[in-house]
Scaffold this motif. Structure first.
Motif, PDB file in Angstrom:
ATOM      1  N   VAL A 180       0.825  -1.207   0.000  1.00  0.00           N
ATOM      2  CA  VAL A 180       0.000   0.000   0.000  1.00  0.00           C
ATOM      3  C   VAL A 180       0.860   1.257   0.000  1.00  0.00           C
ATOM      4  O   VAL A 180       0.509   2.272  -0.612  1.00  0.00           O
ATOM      5  N   PHE A 181       2.006   1.194   0.658  1.00  0.00           N
ATOM      6  CA  PHE A 181       2.863   2.382   0.730  1.00  0.00           C
ATOM      7  C   PHE A 181       3.370   2.769  -0.658  1.00  0.00           C
ATOM      8  O   PHE A 181       3.381   3.952  -1.021  1.00  0.00           O
ATOM      9  N   MET A 182       3.785   1.810  -1.450  1.00  0.00           N
ATOM     10  CA  MET A 182       4.281   2.102  -2.791  1.00  0.00           C
ATOM     11  C   MET A 182       3.185   2.618  -3.701  1.00  0.00           C
ATOM     12  O   MET A 182       3.422   3.423  -4.593  1.00  0.00           O
ATOM     13  N   VAL A 183       1.968   2.163  -3.468  1.00  0.00           N
ATOM     14  CA  VAL A 183       0.841   2.638  -4.279  1.00  0.00           C
ATOM     15  C   VAL A 183       0.320   3.968  -3.760  1.00  0.00           C
ATOM     16  O   VAL A 183      -0.101   4.839  -4.539  1.00  0.00           O
ATOM     17  N   GLY A 184       0.343   4.154  -2.444  1.00  0.00           N
ATOM     18  CA  GLY A 184      -0.278   5.337  -1.845  1.00  0.00           C
ATOM     19  C   GLY A 184       0.441   6.635  -2.157  1.00  0.00           C
ATOM     20  O   GLY A 184      -0.208   7.670  -2.398  1.00  0.00           O
ATOM     21  N   MET A 185       1.763   6.622  -2.155  1.00  0.00           N
ATOM     22  CA  MET A 185       2.506   7.865  -2.387  1.00  0.00           C
ATOM     23  C   MET A 185       2.225   8.483  -3.752  1.00  0.00           C
ATOM     24  O   MET A 185       1.812   9.639  -3.839  1.00  0.00           O
ATOM     25  N   PRO A 186       2.420   7.738  -4.842  1.00  0.00           N
ATOM     26  CA  PRO A 186       2.106   8.356  -6.145  1.00  0.00           C
ATOM     27  C   PRO A 186       0.615   8.628  -6.319  1.00  0.00           C
ATOM     28  O   PRO A 186       0.238   9.574  -7.020  1.00  0.00           O
ATOM     29  N   LEU A 187      -0.236   7.825  -5.675  1.00  0.00           N
ATOM     30  CA  LEU A 187      -1.672   8.046  -5.787  1.00  0.00           C
ATOM     31  C   LEU A 187      -2.071   9.363  -5.144  1.00  0.00           C
ATOM     32  O   LEU A 187      -2.872  10.125  -5.704  1.00  0.00           O
ATOM     33  N   ARG A 188      -1.510   9.666  -3.970  1.00  0.00           N
ATOM     34  CA  ARG A 188      -1.823  10.934  -3.298  1.00  0.00           C
ATOM     35  C   ARG A 188      -1.370  12.121  -4.133  1.00  0.00           C
ATOM     36  O   ARG A 188      -2.086  13.123  -4.240  1.00  0.00           O
ATOM     37  N   ILE A 189      -0.170  12.022  -4.708  1.00  0.00           N
ATOM     38  CA  ILE A 189       0.338  13.128  -5.526  1.00  0.00           C
ATOM     39  C   ILE A 189      -0.535  13.330  -6.757  1.00  0.00           C
ATOM     40  O   ILE A 189      -0.947  14.457  -7.076  1.00  0.00           O
ATOM     41  N   ALA A 190      -0.835  12.229  -7.450  1.00  0.00           N
ATOM     42  CA  ALA A 190      -1.648  12.341  -8.669  1.00  0.00           C
ATOM     43  C   ALA A 190      -3.046  12.849  -8.355  1.00  0.00           C
ATOM     44  O   ALA A 190      -3.583  13.721  -9.061  1.00  0.00           O
ATOM     45  N   LEU A 191      -3.636  12.326  -7.286  1.00  0.00           N
ATOM     46  CA  LEU A 191      -4.986  12.749  -6.923  1.00  0.00           C
ATOM     47  C   LEU A 191      -5.008  14.204  -6.483  1.00  0.00           C
ATOM     48  O   LEU A 191      -5.912  14.970  -6.854  1.00  0.00           O
ATOM     49  N   GLY A 192      -3.994  14.607  -5.701  1.00  0.00           N
ATOM     50  CA  GLY A 192      -3.942  16.001  -5.256  1.00  0.00           C
ATOM     51  C   GLY A 192      -3.792  16.972  -6.406  1.00  0.00           C
ATOM     52  O   GLY A 192      -4.482  18.000  -6.470  1.00  0.00           O
ATOM     53  N   LEU A 193      -2.899  16.668  -7.349  1.00  0.00           N
ATOM     54  CA  LEU A 193      -2.707  17.555  -8.500  1.00  0.00           C
ATOM     55  C   LEU A 193      -3.937  17.559  -9.402  1.00  0.00           C
ATOM     56  O   LEU A 193      -4.278  18.594  -9.991  1.00  0.00           O
ATOM     57  N   LEU A 194      -4.612  16.407  -9.506  1.00  0.00           N
ATOM     58  CA  LEU A 194      -5.823  16.342 -10.323  1.00  0.00           C
ATOM     59  C   LEU A 194      -6.935  17.210  -9.739  1.00  0.00           C
ATOM     60  O   LEU A 194      -7.585  17.977 -10.461  1.00  0.00           O
ATOM     61  N   VAL A 195      -7.132  17.104  -8.439  1.00  0.00           N
ATOM     62  CA  VAL A 195      -8.153  17.936  -7.792  1.00  0.00           C
ATOM     63  C   VAL A 195      -7.776  19.413  -7.878  1.00  0.00           C
ATOM     64  O   VAL A 195      -8.635  20.280  -8.073  1.00  0.00           O
ATOM     65  N   LEU A 196      -6.479  19.722  -7.763  1.00  0.00           N
ATOM     66  CA  LEU A 196      -6.037  21.111  -7.890  1.00  0.00           C
ATOM     67  C   LEU A 196      -6.355  21.654  -9.286  1.00  0.00           C
ATOM     68  O   LEU A 196      -6.786  22.806  -9.430  1.00  0.00           O
ATOM     69  N   MET A 197      -6.153  20.831 -10.314  1.00  0.00           N
ATOM     70  CA  MET A 197      -6.500  21.249 -11.674  1.00  0.00           C
ATOM     71  C   MET A 197      -7.999  21.477 -11.812  1.00  0.00           C
ATOM     72  O   MET A 197      -8.442  22.396 -12.512  1.00  0.00           O
ATOM     73  N   ILE A 198      -8.791  20.653 -11.135  1.00  0.00           N
ATOM     74  CA  ILE A 198     -10.254  20.796 -11.231  1.00  0.00           C
ATOM     75  C   ILE A 198     -10.735  22.075 -10.565  1.00  0.00           C
ATOM     76  O   ILE A 198     -11.630  22.769 -11.083  1.00  0.00           O
ATOM     77  N   ILE A 199     -10.138  22.407  -9.422  1.00  0.00           N
ATOM     78  CA  ILE A 199     -10.613  23.587  -8.681  1.00  0.00           C
ATOM     79  C   ILE A 199      -9.950  24.885  -9.143  1.00  0.00           C
ATOM     80  O   ILE A 199     -10.334  25.960  -8.660  1.00  0.00           O
ATOM     81  N   MET A 200      -8.976  24.804 -10.048  1.00  0.00           N
ATOM     82  CA  MET A 200      -8.295  26.019 -10.492  1.00  0.00           C
ATOM     83  C   MET A 200      -9.235  27.053 -11.103  1.00  0.00           C
ATOM     84  O   MET A 200      -9.108  28.246 -10.826  1.00  0.00           O
ATOM     85  N   PRO A 201     -10.221  26.663 -11.961  1.00  0.00           N
ATOM     86  CA  PRO A 201     -11.138  27.694 -12.492  1.00  0.00           C
ATOM     87  C   PRO A 201     -11.909  28.428 -11.405  1.00  0.00           C
ATOM     88  O   PRO A 201     -12.169  29.629 -11.529  1.00  0.00           O
TER      89      PRO A 201
END
Length: 260
Positions: A212-233
């Motif tokens: 889970v640790f190997m999957v969780g780190m990149p998942l958090r980064i990708a999910l965080g940047l994705l949500v940031l892109m969504i809320i940018m407008p």
């Protein structure tokens, strides 16, 4: 009043206006950065002084001794410092939001050097801060800041500052509301990462063999940047709200500087 007294009074008036201008430009979010040349700050403060001081009319500065004159200087210094501090506090909400986001997605270990304060600042916080500065300049917010500074002499004339209880309470209230806005800005990403952590926890119980640790780190980064892109407008609307609050805060603080 003799010509000499008039000249001395005008010199003192220009000096006091210059002190208020300088103290503001040192702490203002746009002009107060350390990578801004000191000559530019002083020159801008001097230029603004020569424009603003004649608009004040015939102001007579009354003082009886050197101690009274020093007290007047400190009062003007604190007026500019307080206005600059309030304006900078609003922009600091972006730093706090960025710090919260970085902590959630795993960017807290990656900081960049802020040349304004010579300290390490969060990566996304610095990005949001620079974005807010650009939008602030595009909206001519610096013009409104100059206008608020000009109107400050109508509300708080020279030698009229009082450290009232209302002033302290308003500063604390603005600080609390700024922190609350930072939490609101970071909430969508924080909530998304929290949901992903819960999902990973359930998945870890169902599939123990998965790292889970190997999957969780990149998942958090990708999910965080994705949500940031969504809320940018929608972030521009939030920044508009922050800028409107900035000028409202300055007005409230100026009103509370005067003894009622």
């Amino acid at each position: 009043m003799s010509i000499t007294d008039v000249l001395i009074n005008r010199f003192i008036l220009y000096l006091l206006v210059f002190i208020r201008m300088t103290s503001l430009f040192v702490l203002s979010p746009v002009f107060g950065r350390q990578n801004t040349p000191s000559y530019l700050k002083i020159g801008l403060a001097l230029f603004t002084t020569f424009i603003l001081a004649p608009l004040l009319g015939d102001v007579v500065i009354e003082y009886s001794n050197l101690v009274d004159f020093t007290l007047i200087i400190f009062k003007e210094l604190f007026v500019g410092i307080i206005i600059g501090y309030v304006s900078n506090m609003v922009f600091s909400a972006l730093f706090i939001a960025g710090q919260l986001i970085d902590t959630q997605i795993g960017f807290s270990m990656i900081n960049v050097l802020d040349p304004q304060s010579n300290i390490q600042v969060p990566l996304l916080g610095n990005f949001l801060y620079i974005l807010s500065i650009l939008l602030f300049l595009m909206m001519d917010g610096h013009h409104i800041l100059f206008l608020a500074l000009t109107k400050s002499y109508n509300i708080v004339p020279i030698n009229s500052l009082f450290f009232t209880k209302e002033l302290i309470n308003n500063l604390i209230g603005i600080f609390s509301e700024t922190f609350y806005m930072a939490v609101k800005i970071a909430f969508p990403i924080t909530a998304a990462v929290l949901i992903s952590e819960v999902a990973l926890g359930i998945l870890a119980r169902m599939v123990p063999q998965m790292n889970v640790f190997m999957v969780g780190m990149p998942l958090r980064i990708a999910l965080g940047l994705l949500v940031l892109m969504i809320i940018m407008p929608g972030l521009s609307n939030t920044l508009d709200y922050l800028f409107d609050n900035l000028f409202a805060y300055i007005s409230i603080i100026l009103q509370s500087m005067v003894e009622g």
